[in-house]
Design an enzyme around this catalytic site. Sequence first.
Site, PDB file in Angstrom:
ATOM      1  N   ASP A 288      39.338  29.326  73.924  1.00  0.00           N
ATOM      2  CA  ASP A 288      38.864  29.446  72.547  1.00  0.00           C
ATOM      3  C   ASP A 288      39.996  29.553  71.537  1.00  0.00           C
ATOM      4  O   ASP A 288      39.825  29.208  70.366  1.00  0.00           O
ATOM      5  CB  ASP A 288      37.949  30.667  72.421  1.00  0.00           C
ATOM      6  CG  ASP A 288      36.626  30.465  73.138  1.00  0.00           C
ATOM      7  OD1 ASP A 288      36.279  29.302  73.391  1.00  0.00           O
ATOM      8  OD2 ASP A 288      35.957  31.467  73.459  1.00  0.00           O
TER       9      ASP A 288
ATOM     10  N   HIS B 101      29.214  26.806  71.597  1.00  0.00           N
ATOM     11  CA  HIS B 101      30.275  25.887  71.995  1.00  0.00           C
ATOM     12  C   HIS B 101      29.727  24.725  72.810  1.00  0.00           C
ATOM     13  O   HIS B 101      28.871  24.919  73.690  1.00  0.00           O
ATOM     14  CB  HIS B 101      31.335  26.619  72.819  1.00  0.00           C
ATOM     15  CG  HIS B 101      32.029  27.704  72.075  1.00  0.00           C
ATOM     16  ND1 HIS B 101      32.933  28.565  72.664  1.00  0.00           N
ATOM     17  CD2 HIS B 101      31.961  28.082  70.770  1.00  0.00           C
ATOM     18  CE1 HIS B 101      33.394  29.416  71.758  1.00  0.00           C
ATOM     19  NE2 HIS B 101      32.812  29.147  70.602  1.00  0.00           N
TER      20      HIS B 101
ATOM     21  N   ASP C 241      62.562   1.111  62.555  1.00  0.00           N
ATOM     22  CA  ASP C 241      62.013   0.489  63.763  1.00  0.00           C
ATOM     23  C   ASP C 241      60.612  -0.028  63.464  1.00  0.00           C
ATOM     24  O   ASP C 241      59.613   0.535  63.903  1.00  0.00           O
ATOM     25  CB  ASP C 241      61.995   1.516  64.904  1.00  0.00           C
ATOM     26  CG  ASP C 241      61.388   0.956  66.181  1.00  0.00           C
ATOM     27  OD1 ASP C 241      61.315  -0.281  66.313  1.00  0.00           O
ATOM     28  OD2 ASP C 241      60.979   1.762  67.041  1.00  0.00           O
TER      29      ASP C 241
ATOM     30  N   LEU D  27      35.527  22.396  71.005  1.00  0.00           N
ATOM     31  CA  LEU D  27      36.318  21.193  70.713  1.00  0.00           C
ATOM     32  C   LEU D  27      36.670  20.515  72.030  1.00  0.00           C
ATOM     33  O   LEU D  27      37.418  21.065  72.836  1.00  0.00           O
ATOM     34  CB  LEU D  27      37.589  21.579  69.948  1.00  0.00           C
ATOM     35  CG  LEU D  27      38.617  20.484  69.695  1.00  0.00           C
ATOM     36  CD1 LEU D  27      38.030  19.355  68.862  1.00  0.00           C
ATOM     37  CD2 LEU D  27      39.852  21.067  69.006  1.00  0.00           C
ATOM     38  N   GLU D  28      36.131  19.328  72.255  1.00  0.00           N
ATOM     39  CA  GLU D  28      36.401  18.575  73.479  1.00  0.00           C
ATOM     40  C   GLU D  28      36.732  17.131  73.098  1.00  0.00           C
ATOM     41  O   GLU D  28      36.633  16.731  71.943  1.00  0.00           O
ATOM     42  CB  GLU D  28      35.188  18.616  74.413  1.00  0.00           C
ATOM     43  CG  GLU D  28      34.825  20.011  74.911  1.00  0.00           C
ATOM     44  CD  GLU D  28      35.939  20.641  75.733  1.00  0.00           C
ATOM     45  OE1 GLU D  28      36.601  19.920  76.504  1.00  0.00           O
ATOM     46  OE2 GLU D  28      36.160  21.863  75.603  1.00  0.00           O
TER      47      GLU D  28
ATOM     48  N   ASP E  97      58.135  21.413  66.274  1.00  0.00           N
ATOM     49  CA  ASP E  97      58.583  22.288  67.356  1.00  0.00           C
ATOM     50  C   ASP E  97      59.646  23.244  66.818  1.00  0.00           C
ATOM     51  O   ASP E  97      59.870  23.324  65.602  1.00  0.00           O
ATOM     52  CB  ASP E  97      59.106  21.466  68.537  1.00  0.00           C
ATOM     53  CG  ASP E  97      60.371  20.684  68.206  1.00  0.00           C
ATOM     54  OD1 ASP E  97      60.639  20.474  66.997  1.00  0.00           O
ATOM     55  OD2 ASP E  97      61.088  20.273  69.133  1.00  0.00           O
TER      56      ASP E  97
ATOM     57  N   ASP F 174      31.143  23.246  75.189  1.00  0.00           N
ATOM     58  CA  ASP F 174      31.470  23.346  76.618  1.00  0.00           C
ATOM     59  C   ASP F 174      30.455  24.178  77.391  1.00  0.00           C
ATOM     60  O   ASP F 174      30.554  24.304  78.615  1.00  0.00           O
ATOM     61  CB  ASP F 174      32.892  23.882  76.832  1.00  0.00           C
ATOM     62  CG  ASP F 174      33.066  25.354  76.464  1.00  0.00           C
ATOM     63  OD1 ASP F 174      32.129  25.961  75.889  1.00  0.00           O
ATOM     64  OD2 ASP F 174      34.150  25.909  76.731  1.00  0.00           O
TER      65      ASP F 174
ATOM     66  N   CYS G 134      35.906  28.718  79.566  1.00  0.00           N
ATOM     67  CA  CYS G 134      36.225  29.542  78.399  1.00  0.00           C
ATOM     68  C   CYS G 134      37.477  30.382  78.633  1.00  0.00           C
ATOM     69  O   CYS G 134      38.229  30.670  77.703  1.00  0.00           O
ATOM     70  CB  CYS G 134      35.068  30.480  78.064  1.00  0.00           C
ATOM     71  SG  CYS G 134      33.491  29.650  77.809  1.00  0.00           S
TER      72      CYS G 134
ATOM     73  N   ASP H 297      60.855  20.997  71.853  1.00  0.00           N
ATOM     74  CA  ASP H 297      59.956  19.936  72.313  1.00  0.00           C
ATOM     75  C   ASP H 297      58.579  20.458  72.704  1.00  0.00           C
ATOM     76  O   ASP H 297      57.925  19.922  73.606  1.00  0.00           O
ATOM     77  CB  ASP H 297      60.576  19.152  73.467  1.00  0.00           C
ATOM     78  CG  ASP H 297      61.587  18.124  72.973  1.00  0.00           C
ATOM     79  OD1 ASP H 297      61.620  17.853  71.757  1.00  0.00           O
ATOM     80  OD2 ASP H 297      62.347  17.604  73.802  1.00  0.00           O
TER      81      ASP H 297
ATOM     82  N   GLU I 144      65.820  -2.435  64.092  1.00  0.00           N
ATOM     83  CA  GLU I 144      66.263  -3.816  63.947  1.00  0.00           C
ATOM     84  C   GLU I 144      66.663  -4.104  62.505  1.00  0.00           C
ATOM     85  O   GLU I 144      66.335  -3.343  61.597  1.00  0.00           O
ATOM     86  CB  GLU I 144      65.169  -4.791  64.388  1.00  0.00           C
ATOM     87  CG  GLU I 144      63.924  -4.804  63.514  1.00  0.00           C
ATOM     88  CD  GLU I 144      62.901  -3.735  63.864  1.00  0.00           C
ATOM     89  OE1 GLU I 144      61.792  -3.768  63.297  1.00  0.00           O
ATOM     90  OE2 GLU I 144      63.220  -2.850  64.690  1.00  0.00           O
TER      91      GLU I 144
ATOM     92  N   ASP J  63      67.524  18.366  67.610  1.00  0.00           N
ATOM     93  CA  ASP J  63      66.486  18.269  66.590  1.00  0.00           C
ATOM     94  C   ASP J  63      66.396  16.860  66.017  1.00  0.00           C
ATOM     95  O   ASP J  63      65.340  16.441  65.536  1.00  0.00           O
ATOM     96  CB  ASP J  63      66.760  19.283  65.469  1.00  0.00           C
ATOM     97  CG  ASP J  63      65.532  19.537  64.613  1.00  0.00           C
ATOM     98  OD1 ASP J  63      64.413  19.316  65.106  1.00  0.00           O
ATOM     99  OD2 ASP J  63      65.702  19.951  63.462  1.00  0.00           O
TER     100      ASP J  63
END
Length: 679
Positions: A363, A484, A140, A423-424, A173, A486, A661, A401, A148, A194
């Site tokens: 966290d 952090h 694809d 981590l944001e 998954d 946050d 948190c 999934d 195609e 799957d």
Amino acid sequence: MFQQAAVSSLPIFLRQKEEFSQYTRTRTCRLDVGKTQSILHVLGTTLKASLNRSAPPKTKYFSVKCTASVQYIISPQPEAPFHLSPVSLKDNSVLLITMKQASDHENDNKLSVWYYGADKNVLDRAILHLTAVEICLDVDADRDGVVEKGNPNKGTWNWGPQGHGAILLVNCDSESRFRKRLDSERDHILHLSDVRDMSPMIVRTKGPAKLPVGYKLVLHICQGDGEKIRVFTSRGEHYPLVLSSADLSSEIPYLGSAEIKFYVEGLSFPDKDFDGLIRISLSLLEPICQGIPETPIFTDTVVFRVTPWIMTPNTHRPLEVFVCSTKDNYKFLKGMKSLVEGNGYKLKICYEYMNRGDRWMQDELEFGYIDSPHHSFPVVLDSPRDQALADFPYHALLGPDFGYVTRVPHRKDVSSLDSFGNLEVSPPVTVNGKDYPLGRIIIGVAFPTTSHGRNMTKVVQDFLRAQAVQEPIALYSDWLEVGHVDEFMSFVPAKDRKGFRLLLASPDAGYKLFKGLQNDGNGGAKLFEGIPGEEQISVDEILDNKQLQDENNYVQSCIDWNRDVLKKELGLDDEDIIDLPILFKLVETKGHYRALAYYPDMVNMIVLGKNLGIPKPFGPKVNGSCVLEQEMVSLMGNLGLTCTFINDFASYHKLLGEVHCGSNVRRSPFEFKWWNMQM
């Protein structure tokens, strides 16, 4: 039988030359004088034969005859229409041969080259028996969810809405709900479902019922790619493994005019040593003779790019909210349940048998997703902190999934900055004309001049950068005791400007608010009223504490440094930023002074659409109302947002964390497709 080519006029010859220009793949073949050769020709390619190299001694002229399905041109082009007349042989005379359609039978087309002496007497001839087949490896490549046929761009990758190249999901998954194991770690396909996690690939062939004796079709990958993908095929209800790190090539059957379906499985996300691009090739091998290896005469190659792991910002619709239940967080849970379920969202509680007393849901993990034109699903990124919640992402979230990925440091150098409160991701932004339609990841690190500072571990940083579509920004967060991002920033939705506001903790805003209270005669109002065992302190006492003022001046300078970075890297103006009145204090740990929130840190909130869950600050009261709460309600109300204040003082704030948190939110994915980015 045989007919002379290009016998009618010169324009036919020129038209043939234009048709030949579409054939970009050329294979050299020999002309053997005095014998008949059988040649297997692949449609869409050109056979190139040197006429002079095979010519008998003293040859001066040549002519070409062929059946109707064979086309040829002579290079260099004859100076005049040659019709049936022999053509002068030059040192660089070349014959370029193609065929119009696939053969019905082996050797059903022919071409012959006749060689003549000076008086145009026949010296000898070379005869080719030609069999034409169509061979195509298809994916694809136009990214519309359908494989195609014969896409000319399938062998390269290009970003953007007009780009091309197939997309490969990482099969991370688990289709089994009972024996947890990543599907990519199994050596077989466990369930038909799957197959949805894999990218389809089709081998299409057309021609005689079988190839000439000795010819083979081989599917193959390079050794490096063998560690990144596997390829399965379909045989009834079975899906045998075709390619892997143990088998880099595999002969596949030629079935005449037919299609064979394959399923390509991604095993690895992009990372420091993997750009995400994968190549799979299909080659036609030609035999020479018994005991001598076959040689490739045609190769068709397709390119996949492995989907990146993508984070979602606070501005996206919440799908599920996750919190932990512990023996002492009843008030927190009650407040969260009222907020989450009261606004129509799902609340999922991780009980003590799983969390083992670890309450810091934010966290331990970060929710994201992977996406392709044919399928997508959420994927949890498990942090390397590995405390008591370590089993939750794998054992409770991994399933059909619902994918799982983690990065394990090479050394045991994990610090607090590896927890995912650090981590944001921002909402989508445009910076100096460059679009970031999926936002930008934000992490906290040590200040560049600090030799003894803590940092997010390198393997996680490398992973985040390698995803490419959410280019990370590094902020300075090591000045905080926990460390952090946050703790001093958050994003909330807004209807105007860029569609969001950046919220920043601001000691200056806190002191301004408290000085206003003092000027209005409310300096005696106290913080922490109603909290058992907590010493109350008045506004006057806070303002008279020079040490605390100095500490907050330091904190403000750290936040301002980050403010300038965020303005530059996110393309923000001051009007896009709201300062929240929050004070900090410094504590000493192992000879280093770092900051903690003085009272519950209101920026450390949970964002659920227009509803905000904010740590109850227990600030000074005027006329029975907390002035810090009133300020937040006013600031957020201007954006059409509703504030709910949650009591997390004893169960989170005193343990150096807050509402954000202790919670985590899985959100809806972006409507924007990552492969449409302009890179």
